[in-house]
Design a protein around this motif. Structure first.
Motif, short mmCIF file in Angstrom:
data_model
loop_
_atom_site.label_atom_id
_atom_site.label_comp_id
_atom_site.label_asym_id
_atom_site.label_seq_id
_atom_site.Cartn_x
_atom_site.Cartn_y
_atom_site.Cartn_z
N TRP A 119 0.81 -1.23 0.00
CA TRP A 119 0.00 0.00 0.00
C TRP A 119 0.84 1.27 0.00
O TRP A 119 0.43 2.30 -0.55
CB TRP A 119 -0.92 -0.01 1.22
CG TRP A 119 -2.05 -0.98 1.08
CD1 TRP A 119 -2.19 -2.19 1.69
CD2 TRP A 119 -3.19 -0.83 0.22
NE1 TRP A 119 -3.34 -2.82 1.28
CE2 TRP A 119 -3.99 -1.99 0.38
CE3 TRP A 119 -3.62 0.16 -0.66
CZ2 TRP A 119 -5.17 -2.19 -0.30
CZ3 TRP A 119 -4.81 -0.02 -1.35
CH2 TRP A 119 -5.57 -1.19 -1.16
N GLY A 120 2.01 1.23 0.63
CA GLY A 120 2.84 2.43 0.67
C GLY A 120 3.22 2.91 -0.72
O GLY A 120 3.06 4.09 -1.05
N LYS A 121 3.71 1.99 -1.54
CA LYS A 121 4.10 2.31 -2.92
C LYS A 121 2.89 2.75 -3.73
O LYS A 121 2.95 3.73 -4.49
CB LYS A 121 4.74 1.08 -3.55
CG LYS A 121 5.10 1.23 -5.02
CD LYS A 121 6.31 2.08 -5.24
CE LYS A 121 6.76 2.02 -6.70
NZ LYS A 121 7.90 2.89 -6.98
N LEU A 122 1.76 2.05 -3.57
CA LEU A 122 0.56 2.39 -4.32
C LEU A 122 0.06 3.79 -3.98
O LEU A 122 -0.31 4.57 -4.87
CB LEU A 122 -0.55 1.37 -4.03
CG LEU A 122 -0.48 0.05 -4.81
CD1 LEU A 122 -1.57 -0.89 -4.34
CD2 LEU A 122 -0.59 0.30 -6.30
N LEU A 123 0.01 4.13 -2.69
CA LEU A 123 -0.47 5.44 -2.28
C LEU A 123 0.46 6.55 -2.78
O LEU A 123 -0.01 7.62 -3.19
CB LEU A 123 -0.57 5.50 -0.75
CG LEU A 123 -1.71 4.68 -0.13
CD1 LEU A 123 -1.62 4.72 1.39
CD2 LEU A 123 -3.06 5.21 -0.59
N ARG A 124 1.75 6.31 -2.76
CA ARG A 124 2.71 7.30 -3.25
C ARG A 124 2.49 7.56 -4.74
O ARG A 124 2.46 8.71 -5.19
CB ARG A 124 4.13 6.81 -2.98
CG ARG A 124 5.21 7.83 -3.28
CD ARG A 124 6.50 7.47 -2.58
NE ARG A 124 7.01 6.16 -2.99
CZ ARG A 124 7.04 5.10 -2.21
NH1 ARG A 124 6.57 5.17 -0.96
NH2 ARG A 124 7.53 3.95 -2.65
N GLU A 125 2.32 6.49 -5.51
CA GLU A 125 2.09 6.64 -6.95
C GLU A 125 0.73 7.27 -7.23
O GLU A 125 0.57 8.04 -8.17
CB GLU A 125 2.19 5.27 -7.63
CG GLU A 125 3.57 4.67 -7.65
CD GLU A 125 4.54 5.47 -8.52
OE1 GLU A 125 4.13 5.96 -9.59
OE2 GLU A 125 5.71 5.61 -8.13
N ALA A 126 -0.27 6.93 -6.41
CA ALA A 126 -1.60 7.51 -6.59
C ALA A 126 -1.59 9.02 -6.36
O ALA A 126 -2.26 9.77 -7.08
CB ALA A 126 -2.59 6.84 -5.64
N LEU A 127 -0.85 9.47 -5.36
CA LEU A 127 -0.74 10.91 -5.09
C LEU A 127 -0.09 11.64 -6.26
O LEU A 127 -0.47 12.78 -6.58
CB LEU A 127 0.06 11.15 -3.81
CG LEU A 127 -0.65 10.81 -2.50
CD1 LEU A 127 0.31 10.96 -1.32
CD2 LEU A 127 -1.87 11.73 -2.30
N ILE A 128 0.86 11.01 -6.90
CA ILE A 128 1.51 11.61 -8.08
C ILE A 128 0.49 11.79 -9.20
O ILE A 128 0.45 12.82 -9.88
CB ILE A 128 2.68 10.73 -8.55
CG1 ILE A 128 3.80 10.75 -7.50
CG2 ILE A 128 3.21 11.21 -9.90
CD1 ILE A 128 4.93 9.78 -7.80
N VAL A 129 -0.38 10.79 -9.40
CA VAL A 129 -1.41 10.87 -10.44
C VAL A 129 -2.39 12.00 -10.14
O VAL A 129 -2.70 12.83 -11.00
CB VAL A 129 -2.17 9.53 -10.55
CG1 VAL A 129 -3.39 9.68 -11.46
CG2 VAL A 129 -1.25 8.44 -11.08
N VAL A 130 -2.90 12.03 -8.90
CA VAL A 130 -3.91 13.04 -8.51
C VAL A 130 -3.35 14.45 -8.61
O VAL A 130 -4.07 15.40 -8.94
CB VAL A 130 -4.41 12.74 -7.08
CG1 VAL A 130 -5.33 13.85 -6.59
CG2 VAL A 130 -5.13 11.40 -7.03
N SER A 131 -2.06 14.62 -8.36
CA SER A 131 -1.44 15.95 -8.43
C SER A 131 -1.25 16.43 -9.86
O SER A 131 -0.94 17.60 -10.09
CB SER A 131 -0.08 15.94 -7.71
OG SER A 131 0.84 15.11 -8.41
N GLY A 132 -1.41 15.52 -10.84
CA GLY A 132 -1.20 15.89 -12.24
C GLY A 132 0.25 15.83 -12.67
O GLY A 132 0.59 16.23 -13.79
N LEU A 133 1.13 15.31 -11.81
CA LEU A 133 2.57 15.29 -12.10
C LEU A 133 3.04 13.95 -12.65
O LEU A 133 4.24 13.74 -12.81
CB LEU A 133 3.36 15.62 -10.83
CG LEU A 133 3.14 17.01 -10.24
CD1 LEU A 133 3.85 17.14 -8.90
CD2 LEU A 133 3.62 18.09 -11.21
#
Length: 562
Positions: A119-133
């Motif tokens: 989950w740690g890796k998934l949440l980190r990557e998900a935040l990158i997507v949501v930020s548009g970066l």
């Protein structure tokens, strides 16, 4: 020559692609590299460090990728705000839905790519997507030569491509159509500039994304080595490559504008006409894939899920080609050359048919002013307010539509003509090739020059090379012991796990089993689990009745307990 190396590196995302371009430009370097291979390794290492540290290298590309994505997202959000302010809430909600759908599809890519990392890796990557970066981070991984981890289903470049395609399919294409539709249906003078600016930014951003996909794949040294019949159309001269890249950007941007105008006009005339045209066009494409035995997608996804996956990917690829003309998609594994060329013909013709259909419908309905009717429906205001909106209302004229289509079509034909004139001649035939993905994949093993190319057969759907499976088995059995001795880079535990047990020669069985155990232990360590070779062994160690969880690796099974 040193200065030209710097220019070649600036023009490319990766050091190996830049050095390859530089080598092709300087025959003396080609001779030197052939005589002293260590020199090429040294230059590659210097190139990698230069790309990481130079102002125009890693960070420039990361900032550019993130910046374009953020600008496009910002303009879309601004247009959503305008729609809500003008009372056109339906358009606003649809635009918002497209942005969220794009992020949703990117999140799906993240789950497929990193689902086994916790989950740690998934949440980190998900935040990158949501930020548009996400595009910027993907670009950084490509430039920094990030290695593909064992749990991942694609490398950094593949993830970047899927992210761009998701953004184009869910947001850029439908968003551009919607904005053109809303603009034609009724725009106000004060907000028209904002709307047009957003449309232009979306088209340019999509054009750059489309061009980057094709450009990066063709200039990739590995692609050129493994599939020289398809990759290598870009010339070695840097100035010609720059012109071709600009032409690719213009082709995709102009095609998106053309198709968006045509789609909007057809929907305004009669939505049923547009739906029937798009459905019929896609259905004919899928039928010809079925008839030619080419429906299944090339990626190794089998079973019922593979059928659904193939249908989804075929529809996405067809839509992207229709509206952006991504050159990479002319490949036999995607559209196919002839299908790509036919799609471009229909894409250019369709808007010219849409103009008379729209204005003919407009005249037959005796509509005085579509814009005024929309203002009446939206504002429901006083007579004074209505007169103010009428004075600002904009209504498209048929003559203006013909001139606009003429300019966009001429620009597309000119840019594509320049592109064809500059590309290497032998690759022009790829635009009318009838080769299927099955034929293409089988040629990898039949025509592959060496084992490093042939080993890629396991990256493809087994159904695609079922006919030559005996040849593949024979090649594996003959080469296995030599690979064990020489240890080529591709002969990893992950690769071995994809080879069926009965294909491995007796002399190599022990090492094959050991590679499965090593890979299993690696999986277990990431999951905080313990691996056992049998359910019996697991219950003996743990004690009591334990329902073993099995994980399939190749044709073998391991038993994992958390």
């Amino acid at each position: 020559m040193g200065k030209s190396l710097s220019k070649a590196l600036r023009a490319r995302k990766t050091a190996d692609a830049g050095v390859l371009q530089w080598k092709n430009q300087n025959p003396s370097m080609e001779e030197l590299f052939e005589k002293y291979p260590w020199v090429e390794e040294m230059v590659l290492t210097m190139g990698e460090e230069l790309l990481k540290n130079a102002a125009w290298g890693l960070w420039f590309r990361v900032i550019t990728g993130s910046g374009l994505s953020m600008v496009d997202l910002a303009t879309d959000i601004n247009v959503i705000r305008v729609y809500f302010e003008e009372g056109q809430k339906g358009y606003g909600w649809m635009m918002l839905g497209m942005v969220l759908a794009s992020m949703g599809l990117q999140l799906l890519v993240v789950v497929l790519q990193n689902g086994k990392m916790g989950w740690g890796k998934l949440l980190r990557e998900a935040l990158i997507v949501v930020s548009g970066l996400k595009p910027g981070f993907d670009a950084m991984r490509v430039v920094s030569n990030a290695e593909m981890e064992e749990h991942q289903v694609m490398d950094a470049k593949g993830e970047l491509v899927f992210t761009k395609c998701a953004e184009m399919f869910c947001e850029s294409i439908p968003g551009c159509i919607l904005q053109v539709y809303a603009l034609i249906q009724g725009g106000s003078g004060g907000q028209m500039g904002t709307k047009i600016f957003s449309i232009v930014v979306s088209a340019i951003t999509t054009g750059m994304g489309s061009a980057s996909i094709s450009y990066d794949f063709d200039s990739d040294p590995e692609k050129r080595r493994s599939l020289p019949s398809f990759y290598g159309y870009l010339p070695d001269e840097g100035n010609k490559r720059t012109v071709m890249y600009v032409c690719m950007v213009l082709n995709s941007a102009l095609l998106l504008l053309l198709r968006s105008i045509g789609a909007a006009l057809l929907m305004l005339a009669d939505t049923k006409i547009f739906v029937a045209y798009m459905a019929g066009d896609h259905l004919l494409y899928l039928l010809q894939k079925l008839v030619r035995g080419d429906f299944l997608y090339w990626m190794p996804v089998e079973g019922v899920g593979g059928l659904a996956f193939s249908l989804l990917l075929r529809v996405i690829v067809k839509t992207l080609t229709d509206f952006t003309g991504v050159l990479q998609l002319r490949g036999p594994g995607e559209m196919g050359g002839a299908a790509w060329l036919w799609t471009m013909f229909l894409a250019l013709v369709a808007p010219w048919v849409a103009v008379p259909v729209y204005f003919g419908t407009l005249a037959s309905n005796s509509t005085n002013s579509t814009a005024v009717e929309i203002v009446l429906d939206i504002t429901n205001s006083t007579t004074d307010a209505l007169e103010l909106e009428e004075s600002d209302a904009w209504e498209p004229k048929e003559a203006d539509a013909w001139r606009l289509l003429g300019g966009l079509s001429a620009g597309w034909v000119f840019a594509f003509g320049v592109f064809l004139s500059l590309m290497k001649k032998k690759y022009r035939s790829t635009f009318w090739s009838m080769e299927t993905s099955t034929e293409w994949i089988q040629s990898v093993i039949v025509l592959g020059e060496n084992d490093a190319i042939k080993q890629e057969i396991f990256d493809f759907n087994p159904a695609k090379w079922k006919a030559i499976a005996p040849q593949v088995k024979e090649w594996v059995r003959e080469g296995w012991m030599g690979w064990e001795r020489d240890k080529p880079d591709w002969f990893t535990d992950n690769w071995k796990s994809r080879v069926p047990a009965n294909w491995v020669p007796k002399e190599g069985k022990d090492e094959w089993k050991a590679s499965l155990r090593r890979r299993s232990i690696s999986v277990a360590e990431r999951k905080g689990s313990v691996v056992y070779e049998s359910a019996k062994q697991m219950t003996e160690v743990i004690g009591g009745d334990v329902a073993p969880r099995r994980e399939v690796l190749g044709k073998g099974r391991v038993y994992i307990a958390n």
